[in-house]
Design a protein around this motif. Structure first.
Motif, mmCIF file in Angstrom:
data_model
loop_
_atom_site.group_PDB
_atom_site.id
_atom_site.type_symbol
_atom_site.label_atom_id
_atom_site.label_comp_id
_atom_site.label_asym_id
_atom_site.label_seq_id
_atom_site.Cartn_x
_atom_site.Cartn_y
_atom_site.Cartn_z
ATOM 1 N N SER A 134 79.630 -45.071 -92.668
ATOM 2 C CA SER A 134 78.814 -45.747 -93.688
ATOM 3 C C SER A 134 79.267 -47.163 -93.966
ATOM 4 C CB SER A 134 78.846 -44.960 -94.993
ATOM 5 O OG SER A 134 78.067 -45.617 -95.977
ATOM 6 N N ALA A 173 77.269 -41.773 -100.190
ATOM 7 C CA ALA A 173 77.260 -42.222 -98.797
ATOM 8 C C ALA A 173 76.961 -41.063 -97.855
ATOM 9 C CB ALA A 173 78.604 -42.857 -98.443
ATOM 10 N N GLU A 221 71.794 -48.827 -93.141
ATOM 11 C CA GLU A 221 71.400 -47.648 -93.896
ATOM 12 C C GLU A 221 70.866 -48.015 -95.271
ATOM 13 O OE1 GLU A 221 75.552 -46.684 -93.740
ATOM 14 O OE2 GLU A 221 75.580 -46.084 -95.841
ATOM 15 N N CYS A 265 77.008 -39.679 -88.301
ATOM 16 C CA CYS A 265 77.753 -39.178 -89.450
ATOM 17 C C CYS A 265 79.152 -38.738 -88.999
ATOM 18 C CB CYS A 265 76.983 -38.089 -90.201
ATOM 19 S SG CYS A 265 77.642 -37.836 -91.886
#
Lengths: 388, 388
Positions: free
Chosen positions: B52, B124, A53, B82
């Motif tokens: 993350s 994040a 990311e 997520c």
């Protein structure tokens, strides 16, 4: 259990580009669906392999890319196993179609590695090492792989010149591949004269930093029939997964166990042996990897994988006739981390459908192997056997 | 097709802890396997939901955690959508066992959210929004959800006081749950007096930042028999996936389409209707989410989900008798992003095996629903139906 088909493939430009991740993806999708139906008409799910990311401060890449090609209510997710992310996406697509759960699944990989410069890529890749035990020592990907390469040169008759020959071979293949990041040849002296990154690995032993995306639509026979191809349909006949410790401590440094296990499982599912494999894309993140993977996959006898760039007649007994890294490999085609596993499938698809450029097309290729790895060597490994 | 079993579950402490991600995971594994065989004896694969890499500068979390519980050569990968990452991991475990490909798969979630402080968590989480179209406007998760909540209050008879009641109910449930981050009750005035984060959402409408891990071992009946349980075996009877745009533009802001689709698919697979669901963990990242998800999952009539905290006799006609968020929900149990989907399964496992604390145990619970979402609302949604 029917063998899923690879119905269509595509890649973006590979290399240092001005394109964002989503633009790279769009280019790959545009190629794959150029002669087929609209993605929204056929795609049931999307898996996206994406390493980090940090390049674009973007997670949820599955959902983002699904939306970006018009797939609004299609389940999508990201899978991650560092550089094996692409093959993980491909494996999920294959298993979904095998189970009958879905008819057509888009396996994708994308990475926008140049977004943070070389330091950004080095930092992003270092997250693949154990935070507590490895990262804080300052190791980088080349320095970790150099440990393995050093041991390989110690244990076998291989020399740095042998590794250089692998780079030369793969650059020659890349020169014949319009998709390759480096479409130019090199020579052994140039490789040997390049600077050490981490001894024994020199700059020209290392795969580059690459922006890129690749897609493969895995589908039932019925959906695959909606896509025109220039050759026979390509089937996914075998899949295998392997694993090893995340760290290199307490490992066999030169026998790539995870890759051996993954390839063996894929061979068994497909009912083939190493000698049946006409073309193989192995994970040559460094030239030394190709040598070790040639052994792990059963193409070379133990300790002789470094002969991979020699003409077949000059190799030791026990080598198969398999052509390795016809795309140019990670070394010359490029290594857009999360997209590499799918880019490997694109090359074997072209070889099996007879649509590779004449300079690199292997005559009568019917069976191919992909080995995609993540972490240092085989921490995550996925192998696929494709056949006509 | 046999229904896979949930053979064992476990969580780490949930909240602000001094533990690293791997330590949180170890605590969850230790609980799950306390009465069973060693993980290395039974686990065939590992899926890890993790949002993350930024919290601990760590990718390859699948491989890391597999190694950390002694699973050296077991294929492992990370999945990411997520806050839906946990349920994505659970879904892959279920599909692997359903297919007969694997006998026991460890579905995990882990997040070490406090590592970078509140700013780190906010940053994040913002990576879940579209980089090009949303992130650069400065939106945060609460501000995005506030858009949806504002519309919900506009379109229905719901008030901020109704939302506050949901927080009060879930805190009361959390007070009865030894796993909960907030094991204390609150009252409507306290919620209404808390500061606005993004109107109409106040601090006490928001789920907290949470460190935590959760695991669920999904297994065949044979492997499940190796684990002692205090109640009937729990089966995974239905799975559904839903999706929506990554961005909130051009969406129905109050009808959670992806969740509706995911729940409907899971119900159909399990052969149940909303009225059959005794307990449901819905994704109450904000109190307004519970209201909207009660409608999407079919527990409440359209526009009446905000009655979720009212005694059943005071609700509108058309409500089912389903008990929502008995764990305390994301609001009070905590919301360790990648682990939330598995933590939901832990609660329903306890309810269906009769092992929840008496204060929150639902009598004769036999059927439960989990809805786990990622991105803003239903960008990624996965639903599971568990039954005895």
């Amino acid at each position: 259990m029917p063998d899923p088909r690879v119905a269509a493939v595509g890649t973006s430009p590979l290399g240092r580009t001005e394109l964002t991740g989503r633009d790279l993806f769009s280019a790959a999708v545009a190629e794959a669906f150029a002669d087929g139906p609209d993605p929204a008409e056929v795609v049931d799910a999307v898996y996206v392999g994406n390493q980090s990311e940090s390049y674009e401060h973007q997670i949820m890449y599955g959902t983002l890319l699904a939306e970006w090609c018009g797939l609004r209510h299609v389940p999508a997710e990201r899978v991650e196993g560092c550089a094996a992310a692409g093959a993980l996406a491909l494996r999920h697509a294959v298993e979904d179609v095998r189970s009958g759960r879905r008819d057509a699944v888009l396996a994708c990989g994308v990475e926008k590695m140049t977004a943070g410069g070389t330091a950004g890529a080095t930092n992003a890749l270092s997250a693949a090492f154990d935070r507590a035990l490895e990262q804080r020592t300052g190791v980088t990907a080349p320095s970790q792989y150099a440990l393995l390469a050093q041991r390989y040169l110690h244990d076998t008759d291989a020399t740095e010149r042998d590794l250089a020959r692998i780079a030369v071979k793969n650059h020659a293949n890349g020169a014949a591949n319009p998709r390759a990041q480096f479409q130019r040849e090199t020579d052994v002296e140039t490789v040997l004269d390049s600077d050490y990154v981490a001894p024994p690995l020199k700059l020209f032993d290392c795969a580059p930093v690459t922006d890129g995306a690749a897609v493969a639509l895995v589908a039932s026979e019925e959906v695959a029939a909606k896509f025109g191809t220039d050759g026979p349909a390509v089937r996914v006949a075998g899949v295998g997964a392997g694993a090893n410790n995340i760290g290199v401590a307490d490992r066999d440094l030169t026998f790539v166990e995870g890759a051996h296990e993954a390839a063996k499982t894929a061979y068994d599912e497909a009912g083939v042996a190493p000698a049946d494999i006409d073309v193989a894309e192995v994970h040559d993140a460094f030239t030394s990897c190709e040598a070790m993977l040639a052994e792990a996959a059963g193409f070379a006898p133990p300790g002789r994988g470094y002969e991979s760039a020699l003409p077949p007649a000059e190799r030791s007994d026990g080598w198969t006739d398999t052509h390795l890294s016809t795309s140019g490999g990670l070394k010359a085609r490029g290594h857009p981390i999360g997209a590499t596993g799918i880019a490997q499938a694109v090359e074997v698809y072209e070889q099996l459908t007879g649509t590779a450029t004449p300079e690199r097309q292997v005559d009568d290729a019917t069976t191919g192997l992909l080995i995609n790895e993540g972490g240092v060597a085989d921490a995550v490994t996925v192998a696929h056997v494709l056949t006509t």
